[in-house]
Design a protein around this motif. Structure first.
Motif, PDB file in Angstrom:
ATOM      1  N   GLY A   5       0.810  -1.209   0.000  1.00 42.43           N
ATOM      2  CA  GLY A   5       0.000   0.000   0.000  1.00 42.43           C
ATOM      3  C   GLY A   5       0.846   1.263   0.000  1.00 42.43           C
ATOM      4  O   GLY A   5       0.541   2.234  -0.703  1.00 42.43           O
ATOM      5  N   GLU A   6       1.913   1.249   0.781  1.00 42.46           N
ATOM      6  CA  GLU A   6       2.796   2.416   0.833  1.00 42.46           C
ATOM      7  C   GLU A   6       3.390   2.727  -0.535  1.00 42.46           C
ATOM      8  O   GLU A   6       3.485   3.896  -0.930  1.00 42.46           O
ATOM      9  N   LEU A   7       3.793   1.687  -1.251  1.00 41.47           N
ATOM     10  CA  LEU A   7       4.400   1.897  -2.568  1.00 41.47           C
ATOM     11  C   LEU A   7       3.462   2.623  -3.521  1.00 41.47           C
ATOM     12  O   LEU A   7       3.862   3.574  -4.204  1.00 41.47           O
ATOM     13  N   ILE A   8       2.199   2.186  -3.576  1.00 39.74           N
ATOM     14  CA  ILE A   8       1.289   2.863  -4.499  1.00 39.74           C
ATOM     15  C   ILE A   8       0.873   4.233  -3.967  1.00 39.74           C
ATOM     16  O   ILE A   8       0.557   5.143  -4.745  1.00 39.74           O
ATOM     17  N   LEU A  37      -2.583   5.238   2.555  1.00 40.36           N
ATOM     18  CA  LEU A  37      -2.688   6.547   3.206  1.00 40.36           C
ATOM     19  C   LEU A  37      -1.336   7.006   3.745  1.00 40.36           C
ATOM     20  O   LEU A  37      -0.960   8.178   3.605  1.00 40.36           O
ATOM     21  N   LYS A  38      -0.597   6.067   4.333  1.00 40.64           N
ATOM     22  CA  LYS A  38       0.722   6.410   4.880  1.00 40.64           C
ATOM     23  C   LYS A  38       1.668   6.842   3.763  1.00 40.64           C
ATOM     24  O   LYS A  38       2.366   7.852   3.888  1.00 40.64           O
ATOM     25  N   GLY A  39       1.694   6.083   2.663  1.00 43.38           N
ATOM     26  CA  GLY A  39       2.586   6.420   1.561  1.00 43.38           C
ATOM     27  C   GLY A  39       2.235   7.751   0.918  1.00 43.38           C
ATOM     28  O   GLY A  39       3.115   8.506   0.491  1.00 43.38           O
ATOM     29  N   SER A  86      -3.394   0.433  -7.560  1.00 38.06           N
ATOM     30  CA  SER A  86      -3.938  -0.800  -7.018  1.00 38.06           C
ATOM     31  C   SER A  86      -2.841  -1.705  -6.461  1.00 38.06           C
ATOM     32  O   SER A  86      -1.661  -1.349  -6.449  1.00 38.06           O
ATOM     33  N   VAL A  87      -3.262  -2.897  -6.030  1.00 32.14           N
ATOM     34  CA  VAL A  87      -2.355  -3.915  -5.505  1.00 32.14           C
ATOM     35  C   VAL A  87      -2.769  -5.269  -6.063  1.00 32.14           C
ATOM     36  O   VAL A  87      -3.957  -5.544  -6.173  1.00 32.14           O
ATOM     37  N   VAL A  97      10.641   6.914  -6.533  1.00 32.53           N
ATOM     38  CA  VAL A  97       9.811   5.759  -6.213  1.00 32.53           C
ATOM     39  C   VAL A  97      10.306   4.568  -7.029  1.00 32.53           C
ATOM     40  O   VAL A  97      10.184   4.553  -8.258  1.00 32.53           O
ATOM     41  N   ALA A  98      10.871   3.569  -6.363  1.00 32.29           N
ATOM     42  CA  ALA A  98      11.433   2.406  -7.064  1.00 32.29           C
ATOM     43  C   ALA A  98      10.329   1.613  -7.750  1.00 32.29           C
ATOM     44  O   ALA A  98       9.274   1.354  -7.163  1.00 32.29           O
ATOM     45  N   SER A  99      10.561   1.246  -9.010  1.00 30.36           N
ATOM     46  CA  SER A  99       9.540   0.503  -9.752  1.00 30.36           C
ATOM     47  C   SER A  99      10.171  -0.317 -10.866  1.00 30.36           C
ATOM     48  O   SER A  99      11.332  -0.126 -11.224  1.00 30.36           O
ATOM     49  N   LYS A 100       9.383  -1.242 -11.401  1.00 26.43           N
ATOM     50  CA  LYS A 100       9.738  -2.011 -12.595  1.00 26.43           C
ATOM     51  C   LYS A 100       8.660  -1.750 -13.638  1.00 26.43           C
ATOM     52  O   LYS A 100       7.516  -1.411 -13.305  1.00 26.43           O
TER      53      LYS A 100
END
Length: 338
Positions: free
Chosen positions: A154-157, A192-194, A260-261, A324-327
């Motif tokens: 959740g934090e990542l998104i 919410l935290k992210g 989303s997740v 923000v780290a991503s692929k």
């Protein structure tokens, strides 16, 4: 974030099925394994209980367990609820598996609290119980947890959405799972935290059960309540695609950010197609495979798995944001499930 290895998908299929009340309970796999079960059959038995047998996430989880069981020469028994939230069915499955002499049970709890007494009874009879994907409440009710860090997912998104909004004031719609399910709460709170938001910043919140049709209805309701919504968090990609359908019907699909997740193949393709901006990908096959191996280790050497094992999460997007780290979706489609 380091690449999560993709596991092969060719698997041994089940050969025999027996019905039990509320669930399908199947003995899968073959071969004589070392160690024994309480039934004295000489073959280690492992149980897998998922929320449903139709959700692609749990289908992939079952595939991972089947492959691991075949490799280790153990017998796999599987069960699935008739619907997401079928706690009574999961209780029945636990009781039947314990009676059948399983050495360990892997379970994705439909109700994180209500399942605890049944788990306690199984553990009292010497059965190792490992939660997959969804923690129990309390988490200590099981011997171990193999799962995505759902708060981190959740934090990542949330972090991604914050960066992608580029300073615009967010009017947030939260399309959640259902009350009493810890995975939904963790993903919601992580988002919410992210993002750096609180519940007061959520303009509309609706439960969807992770269902696409319900996601569409929820989004329609939210647009009626707050037409200016410009950011949508969803518990999973089916709910996200439902939200997209509702937004498209209003001509708003291009000006509302959806995150989303899950990381299923359909959802990852939706990221590639621009319907979803980003998703946090998790790895159900890995959860189940590691769970089976933990039960085998317990059966053969008495070593109990304990604590939490993070099975990994990766942010997938084709519109990377600084910091923000991503692929990209090429990676996501190579490692997706479903």
């Amino acid at each position: 974030m380091s690449r999560t290895p993709r596991l092969p998908s060719s698997l041994l299929r089940v050969a025999a099925c027996t019905s039990v009340a509320a669930l399908a309970l199947t003995a899968c796999g073959s071969g004589s394994g070392s160690g024994s079960t309480s039934s004295g059959s000489g073959t280690v038995k492992v149980g897998l209980i998922t929320k449903t047998d139709t959700n692609p996430f749990f289908v992939k989880m079952k595939e991972g367990a089947e492959k691991a069981a075949k490799q280790d020469g153990v017998q796999l028994m599987t069960a699935a609820g008739k619907f997401d939230g079928d706690n009574a069915g999961q209780v029945t499955a636990i009781e039947n598996m314990v009676a059948a002499g399983v050495k360990g049970i892997l379970i994705t709890p439909s109700d994180s609290k209500a399942i605890v007494p049944a788990i306690a009874k199984a553990k009292a009879k010497g059965v190792l119980v490992i939660a997959l994907d969804t923690p129990t409440e309390p988490e200590s009710a099981v011997d171990a947890l193999f799962a995505t860090d759902n708060l981190k997912a959740g934090e990542l998104i949330g972090e991604y959405a914050k960066a992608a909004m580029k300073g615009k004031t967010a009017k947030i719609a939260a399309l959640d799972l259902a009350p009493g399910v810890s995975v939904g709460v963790q993903r919601h709170n992580g988002f919410l935290k992210g993002f750096g938001a609180t519940e007061k910043d959520v303009a509309c919140a609706q439960d969807t059960g992770g269902d696409q049709a319900k996601g569409q209805t929820a989004m329609e309701n939210c647009l009626q309540k707050e037409p200016g919504i410009n950011l949508v968090y969803t518990i999973n990609e089916p709910a996200a695609l439902g939200a997209y359908t509702a937004l498209k019907a209003k001509g708003r699909e291009k000006d509302v950010l959806i995150v989303s997740v899950d990381g299923g193949c359909t959802g990852t393709q939706a990221v590639k197609d621009g319907k979803i901006a980003a998703t946090s990908q998790q790895y159900p096959l890995k959860m189940a495979a590691e769970g089976v191996k933990a039960v085998v280790s317990y059966a053969k050497g008495g070593k109990k798995a304990s604590g939490y094992t993070d099975t990994g999460v990766t942010l997938i997007t084709d519109k990377a944001q600084t910091g923000v780290a991503s692929k990209d979706t090429a990676f996501g489609l190579e490692n997706c499930w479903g």
